[in-house]
Design a protein around this motif. Sequence first.
Motif, PDB file in Angstrom:
ATOM      1  N   PHE A  18      62.210   9.539  59.520  1.00 44.59           N
ATOM      2  CA  PHE A  18      63.535   9.769  60.094  1.00 44.59           C
ATOM      3  C   PHE A  18      63.757   8.986  61.380  1.00 44.59           C
ATOM      4  O   PHE A  18      64.888   8.602  61.674  1.00 44.59           O
ATOM      5  CB  PHE A  18      63.811  11.266  60.262  1.00 44.59           C
ATOM      6  CG  PHE A  18      64.416  11.852  59.020  1.00 44.59           C
ATOM      7  CD1 PHE A  18      65.762  12.147  58.955  1.00 44.59           C
ATOM      8  CD2 PHE A  18      63.644  12.067  57.882  1.00 44.59           C
ATOM      9  CE1 PHE A  18      66.337  12.646  57.805  1.00 44.59           C
ATOM     10  CE2 PHE A  18      64.197  12.570  56.732  1.00 44.59           C
ATOM     11  CZ  PHE A  18      65.556  12.861  56.678  1.00 44.59           C
ATOM     12  N   ASP A  19      62.714   8.718  62.131  1.00 45.47           N
ATOM     13  CA  ASP A  19      62.861   7.821  63.284  1.00 45.47           C
ATOM     14  C   ASP A  19      63.279   6.428  62.801  1.00 45.47           C
ATOM     15  O   ASP A  19      64.134   5.771  63.394  1.00 45.47           O
ATOM     16  CB  ASP A  19      61.571   7.747  64.094  1.00 45.47           C
ATOM     17  CG  ASP A  19      61.329   8.990  64.939  1.00 45.47           C
ATOM     18  OD1 ASP A  19      62.280   9.779  65.159  1.00 45.47           O
ATOM     19  OD2 ASP A  19      60.175   9.174  65.376  1.00 45.47           O
ATOM     20  N   TYR A  21      64.870   5.759  59.836  1.00 45.78           N
ATOM     21  CA  TYR A  21      66.234   5.834  59.315  1.00 45.78           C
ATOM     22  C   TYR A  21      67.261   5.954  60.446  1.00 45.78           C
ATOM     23  O   TYR A  21      68.360   5.411  60.351  1.00 45.78           O
ATOM     24  CB  TYR A  21      66.389   7.008  58.342  1.00 45.78           C
ATOM     25  CG  TYR A  21      65.510   6.905  57.123  1.00 45.78           C
ATOM     26  CD1 TYR A  21      65.289   5.682  56.493  1.00 45.78           C
ATOM     27  CD2 TYR A  21      64.887   8.025  56.592  1.00 45.78           C
ATOM     28  CE1 TYR A  21      64.484   5.583  55.374  1.00 45.78           C
ATOM     29  CE2 TYR A  21      64.077   7.943  55.472  1.00 45.78           C
ATOM     30  CZ  TYR A  21      63.878   6.716  54.868  1.00 45.78           C
ATOM     31  OH  TYR A  21      63.078   6.627  53.769  1.00 45.78           O
ATOM     32  N   ARG A  22      66.920   6.670  61.507  1.00 45.85           N
ATOM     33  CA  ARG A  22      67.818   6.794  62.662  1.00 45.85           C
ATOM     34  C   ARG A  22      68.132   5.414  63.219  1.00 45.85           C
ATOM     35  O   ARG A  22      69.289   5.077  63.499  1.00 45.85           O
ATOM     36  CB  ARG A  22      67.199   7.670  63.750  1.00 45.85           C
ATOM     37  CG  ARG A  22      68.091   7.845  64.983  1.00 45.85           C
ATOM     38  CD  ARG A  22      67.413   8.633  66.092  1.00 45.85           C
ATOM     39  NE  ARG A  22      66.046   8.239  66.376  1.00 45.85           N
ATOM     40  CZ  ARG A  22      65.690   7.125  67.025  1.00 45.85           C
ATOM     41  NH1 ARG A  22      66.604   6.297  67.468  1.00 45.85           N
ATOM     42  NH2 ARG A  22      64.422   6.844  67.224  1.00 45.85           N
ATOM     43  N   ASN A  26      71.707   3.845  62.695  1.00 37.77           N
ATOM     44  CA  ASN A  26      72.298   4.173  63.987  1.00 37.77           C
ATOM     45  C   ASN A  26      72.856   5.599  63.991  1.00 37.77           C
ATOM     46  O   ASN A  26      73.956   5.872  64.450  1.00 37.77           O
ATOM     47  CB  ASN A  26      73.401   3.172  64.361  1.00 37.77           C
ATOM     48  CG  ASN A  26      73.796   3.280  65.816  1.00 37.77           C
ATOM     49  OD1 ASN A  26      72.993   3.672  66.658  1.00 37.77           O
ATOM     50  ND2 ASN A  26      75.043   2.958  66.108  1.00 37.77           N
ATOM     51  N   GLY A  27      72.045   6.517  63.448  1.00 34.80           N
ATOM     52  CA  GLY A  27      72.450   7.910  63.351  1.00 34.80           C
ATOM     53  C   GLY A  27      71.883   8.740  64.490  1.00 34.80           C
ATOM     54  O   GLY A  27      71.224   8.229  65.397  1.00 34.80           O
ATOM     55  N   THR A  28      72.149  10.032  64.418  1.00 28.76           N
ATOM     56  CA  THR A  28      71.705  10.969  65.435  1.00 28.76           C
ATOM     57  C   THR A  28      70.949  12.115  64.772  1.00 28.76           C
ATOM     58  O   THR A  28      71.480  12.743  63.846  1.00 28.76           O
ATOM     59  CB  THR A  28      72.919  11.556  66.195  1.00 28.76           C
ATOM     60  OG1 THR A  28      73.674  10.477  66.748  1.00 28.76           O
ATOM     61  CG2 THR A  28      72.481  12.497  67.301  1.00 28.76           C
ATOM     62  N   ILE A  29      69.730  12.374  65.228  1.00 28.43           N
ATOM     63  CA  ILE A  29      68.984  13.531  64.741  1.00 28.43           C
ATOM     64  C   ILE A  29      69.681  14.768  65.306  1.00 28.43           C
ATOM     65  O   ILE A  29      69.789  14.923  66.513  1.00 28.43           O
ATOM     66  CB  ILE A  29      67.509  13.495  65.202  1.00 28.43           C
ATOM     67  CG1 ILE A  29      66.807  12.216  64.742  1.00 28.43           C
ATOM     68  CG2 ILE A  29      66.776  14.769  64.771  1.00 28.43           C
ATOM     69  CD1 ILE A  29      66.295  12.183  63.349  1.00 28.43           C
ATOM     70  N   SER A  32      65.688  19.283  64.147  1.00 28.81           N
ATOM     71  CA  SER A  32      64.298  18.996  63.833  1.00 28.81           C
ATOM     72  C   SER A  32      63.526  20.296  64.015  1.00 28.81           C
ATOM     73  O   SER A  32      63.338  20.753  65.144  1.00 28.81           O
ATOM     74  CB  SER A  32      63.761  17.900  64.761  1.00 28.81           C
ATOM     75  OG  SER A  32      62.430  17.587  64.439  1.00 28.81           O
ATOM     76  N   LEU A  57      69.674  14.110  59.868  1.00 25.48           N
ATOM     77  CA  LEU A  57      70.145  12.904  60.532  1.00 25.48           C
ATOM     78  C   LEU A  57      71.627  12.726  60.205  1.00 25.48           C
ATOM     79  O   LEU A  57      71.995  12.525  59.045  1.00 25.48           O
ATOM     80  CB  LEU A  57      69.348  11.689  60.048  1.00 25.48           C
ATOM     81  CG  LEU A  57      69.754  10.327  60.582  1.00 25.48           C
ATOM     82  CD1 LEU A  57      69.500  10.223  62.085  1.00 25.48           C
ATOM     83  CD2 LEU A  57      68.978   9.227  59.836  1.00 25.48           C
ATOM     84  N   LEU A  59      74.721  10.732  59.812  1.00 26.19           N
ATOM     85  CA  LEU A  59      75.025   9.324  59.572  1.00 26.19           C
ATOM     86  C   LEU A  59      76.496   9.012  59.800  1.00 26.19           C
ATOM     87  O   LEU A  59      76.936   7.906  59.546  1.00 26.19           O
ATOM     88  CB  LEU A  59      74.626   8.929  58.147  1.00 26.19           C
ATOM     89  CG  LEU A  59      73.165   9.165  57.788  1.00 26.19           C
ATOM     90  CD1 LEU A  59      72.950   8.898  56.303  1.00 26.19           C
ATOM     91  CD2 LEU A  59      72.258   8.307  58.640  1.00 26.19           C
TER      92      LEU A  59
END
Length: 140
Positions: A18-19, A21-22, A26-29, A32, A57, A59
């Motif tokens: 996920f780090d 994919y973030r 350019n997404g935001t977790i 978690s 995440l 998107l």
Amino acid sequence: MKVINPYLNFAGNSKEAFDFYRAVFNGTIVMSLPYKDTPEANRVKPEDRDKLMHISLDLKNGNILMGTDALENMGHKLNPGNNINLSIGTESKEEADQLFNALSDGANVTVPMSTQFWGSYFGMLTDKFGIQWMVSFDGR
């Protein structure tokens, strides 16, 4: 129906994935949740308690990529084809029941629809075609 989003299963490296994919999207977790912070903590081996039971995440535009560390000691065994679920977010509890019941025809129900500790009305099944589904209503 509000949305259908992918839910990915990992063999212990969901945070790393996920780090990645973030950065890619350019997404935001937005969530978690490690196993150690859940009622399942005592069922997890001490070395796995920092693994993630859930991560989300955002998107943008209503798209959310979700995932988990599918731990073998929790009864999960990853094989090609079971590393992804389709997660349906519904607009009502009634819609969740209707979709879950329809998908249940010939299915293997793994989690019957019920209110879960995180607050969502939720169920899981593998349909008669081998597709894994998660159905939820979060009350919002």
